[in-house]
Design a protein around this motif. Sequence first.
Motif, mmCIF file in Angstrom:
data_model
loop_
_atom_site.group_PDB
_atom_site.id
_atom_site.type_symbol
_atom_site.label_atom_id
_atom_site.label_comp_id
_atom_site.label_asym_id
_atom_site.label_seq_id
_atom_site.Cartn_x
_atom_site.Cartn_y
_atom_site.Cartn_z
ATOM 1 N N LEU A 114 0.866 -1.175 0.000
ATOM 2 C CA LEU A 114 0.000 0.000 0.000
ATOM 3 C C LEU A 114 0.903 1.226 0.000
ATOM 4 C CD1 LEU A 114 -2.547 -1.138 2.757
ATOM 5 C CD2 LEU A 114 -2.769 -1.359 0.274
ATOM 6 N N ILE A 127 -0.239 -11.596 1.588
ATOM 7 C CA ILE A 127 -1.427 -12.149 0.960
ATOM 8 C C ILE A 127 -1.076 -13.449 0.267
ATOM 9 C CG2 ILE A 127 -3.118 -11.789 -0.854
ATOM 10 C CD1 ILE A 127 -3.191 -8.955 -0.303
ATOM 11 N N GLU A 151 0.366 -3.760 -6.095
ATOM 12 C CA GLU A 151 0.702 -2.489 -5.459
ATOM 13 C C GLU A 151 -0.469 -1.537 -5.581
ATOM 14 O OE1 GLU A 151 5.394 -2.952 -6.834
ATOM 15 O OE2 GLU A 151 4.212 -1.253 -7.540
ATOM 16 N N THR A 153 -1.925 2.200 -4.904
ATOM 17 C CA THR A 153 -1.569 3.582 -4.596
ATOM 18 C C THR A 153 -2.793 4.274 -4.035
ATOM 19 O OG1 THR A 153 -0.657 3.389 -6.806
ATOM 20 C CG2 THR A 153 -0.077 5.344 -5.575
ATOM 21 N N LEU A 155 -4.126 6.842 -0.368
ATOM 22 C CA LEU A 155 -3.855 7.713 0.775
ATOM 23 C C LEU A 155 -3.793 6.888 2.051
ATOM 24 C CD1 LEU A 155 -6.310 10.605 -0.133
ATOM 25 C CD2 LEU A 155 -3.812 10.631 -0.299
ATOM 26 N N LEU B 134 -6.416 -7.823 -0.679
ATOM 27 C CA LEU B 134 -5.731 -6.540 -0.648
ATOM 28 C C LEU B 134 -6.715 -5.436 -0.284
ATOM 29 C CD1 LEU B 134 -3.267 -4.871 -0.935
ATOM 30 C CD2 LEU B 134 -3.601 -4.786 -3.405
ATOM 31 N N ALA B 137 -7.469 -5.739 3.360
ATOM 32 C CA ALA B 137 -6.336 -5.301 4.178
ATOM 33 C C ALA B 137 -6.273 -3.779 4.194
ATOM 34 C CB ALA B 137 -5.026 -5.877 3.622
ATOM 35 N N ALA B 138 -6.514 -3.167 3.041
ATOM 36 C CA ALA B 138 -6.480 -1.714 2.965
ATOM 37 C C ALA B 138 -7.554 -1.115 3.857
ATOM 38 C CB ALA B 138 -6.684 -1.269 1.517
ATOM 39 N N ARG B 140 -8.957 -2.403 6.470
ATOM 40 C CA ARG B 140 -8.571 -2.576 7.881
ATOM 41 C C ARG B 140 -7.563 -1.518 8.292
ATOM 42 N NH1 ARG B 140 -8.211 -8.039 6.832
ATOM 43 N NH2 ARG B 140 -5.953 -7.926 6.682
ATOM 44 N N ALA B 141 -6.635 -1.207 7.390
ATOM 45 C CA ALA B 141 -5.556 -0.276 7.724
ATOM 46 C C ALA B 141 -5.998 1.180 7.594
ATOM 47 C CB ALA B 141 -4.350 -0.537 6.829
ATOM 48 N N GLY B 142 -7.204 1.401 7.091
ATOM 49 C CA GLY B 142 -7.666 2.765 6.905
ATOM 50 C C GLY B 142 -7.057 3.421 5.681
ATOM 51 N N PHE B 143 -6.606 2.599 4.759
ATOM 52 C CA PHE B 143 -5.956 3.111 3.557
ATOM 53 C C PHE B 143 -7.000 3.279 2.457
ATOM 54 C CE2 PHE B 143 -3.552 2.853 -0.362
ATOM 55 C CZ PHE B 143 -2.362 3.509 -0.081
ATOM 56 N N VAL B 144 -6.926 4.411 1.758
ATOM 57 C CA VAL B 144 -7.872 4.672 0.666
ATOM 58 C C VAL B 144 -7.195 4.367 -0.663
ATOM 59 C CG1 VAL B 144 -9.334 6.382 -0.455
ATOM 60 C CG2 VAL B 144 -8.927 6.502 2.025
ATOM 61 N N ILE B 145 -7.622 3.303 -1.316
ATOM 62 C CA ILE B 145 -7.007 2.898 -2.586
ATOM 63 C C ILE B 145 -7.533 3.760 -3.731
ATOM 64 C CG2 ILE B 145 -6.856 1.058 -4.305
ATOM 65 C CD1 ILE B 145 -6.761 -0.963 -2.120
ATOM 66 N N GLU B 146 -6.585 4.276 -4.520
ATOM 67 C CA GLU B 146 -6.980 5.068 -5.685
ATOM 68 C C GLU B 146 -6.689 4.323 -6.990
ATOM 69 O OE1 GLU B 146 -6.384 9.536 -3.820
ATOM 70 O OE2 GLU B 146 -4.787 8.644 -5.027
ATOM 71 N N ARG B 147 -5.601 3.610 -6.982
ATOM 72 C CA ARG B 147 -5.271 2.827 -8.167
ATOM 73 C C ARG B 147 -4.528 1.580 -7.733
ATOM 74 N NH1 ARG B 147 -0.481 3.554 -12.501
ATOM 75 N NH2 ARG B 147 -0.962 1.649 -13.612
ATOM 76 N N THR B 148 -4.723 0.482 -8.450
ATOM 77 C CA THR B 148 -4.041 -0.752 -8.094
ATOM 78 C C THR B 148 -3.315 -1.330 -9.301
ATOM 79 O OG1 THR B 148 -5.798 -1.248 -6.527
ATOM 80 C CG2 THR B 148 -4.305 -3.017 -7.081
#
Lengths: 165, 165
Positions: A114, A127, A151, A153, A155, B134, B137-138, B140-148
């Motif tokens: 992340l 994973i 991967e 990307t 915030l 993924l 997991a994001a 849970r982690a409080g991560f905001v995915i914009e692109r993968t």
Amino acid sequence: MTAQPSLGAGFARHDHGSCIEDSLATAEAACAQARLQLTPVRRRVLEILLEAHRAMGAYDILERLRDEGLGSQPPVVYRALDFLTANGFAHRIERLNAFIACAGHKAGHAPAFLICRVCNRVAEAEIAPDAGELGRAATRAGFVIERTVREATGLCPACAEGGEA
Amino acid sequence: MTAQPSLGAGFARHDHGSCIEDSLATAEAACAQARLQLTPVRRRVLEILLEAHRAMGAYDILERLRDEGLGSQPPVVYRALDFLTANGFAHRIERLNAFIACAGHKAGHAPAFLICRVCNRVAEAEIAPDAGELGRAATRAGFVIERTVREATGLCPACAEGGEA
DNA sequence: GATGTAATGTTATATAATCACACTTGGAGT
DNA sequence: ACTCCAAGTGTGATTATATAACATTACATC
Ligand SMILES: [Zn+2]
Ligand SMILES: [Zn+2]
Ligand SMILES: [Zn+2]
Ligand SMILES: [Zn+2]
């Protein structure tokens, strides 16, 4: 603290000094076990990655090595990084053309990352390799997966809370 | 024929001429719709990618443009590729530092890729963006995915069958 | 001590991407 | 028609990333 198990340190705060020591000790043990040579340059590159605790470009690392008289040409750092990534002590982040120390070395694992586009910090998530639709799609297509790059990307929690844009 | 729906053309054989025409027509329609300019250079780069039907480096494309008198400096091709990727007509393969025409343009889709390390062919698979571990997991982690980025390297059916190594 | 192997040193080069600035073009507004 | 502006293009230079090629060193083994 109270880090998510599957994320390693993730984006949470943690005892940085001990995390460096632990990782180095683990790497040394693993090398001794597998008859791998954790030479001065290789060890120092791993240390630099662990200290930075974020993804670094090969040339950023090289600059550090040069200052310390440990090597001044690109092949030096690329060889060390080859060794570290081949043996699972570090990972390459394709999206950034950069490298990061492995968080929580488990032999032969398949990490995902992340990547915060604002603060550039990177969290490693463990994973299962063939999990998910991609693995199923590959199986349907008769494709044999050897390595997977995952991967994301976006915030991180801190940057998402602050000024979004 | 009988291609897997979620893999587009995938690694299967198909009518190449019509797949180029169709993709170009789709791109033209989408540009007209969205008031985007599919200029000669942009259009030609897309054609080149469609004709090649595999991932191409920016400089490989540039060489073709140069031969045709359509541009000779790197910025020309990178600008065109920026346009094409930003609007979903082409994708960047991070693992290869290369680009490929989108197979089956669906606005705002989240593609994954299967890359054969032997023949270098690439298949595009459509996968829901937040699907899988993924995404969880994001979250849970409080991560905001914009692109993968999801890219699997391995062996395509043809190469897996032939000489493995 | 000769030999083989792994690692390193060093020079040069290849490959990928961006910067900076000038120029053209085709409307929008007057 | 004239001015202005924004998007696109042309071009030279530069930066960033990575590898090729070959000489040298260090060390284990025979
Ligand atoms: Zn790891
Ligand atoms: Zn952040
Ligand atoms: Zn696509
Ligand atoms: Zn193949």
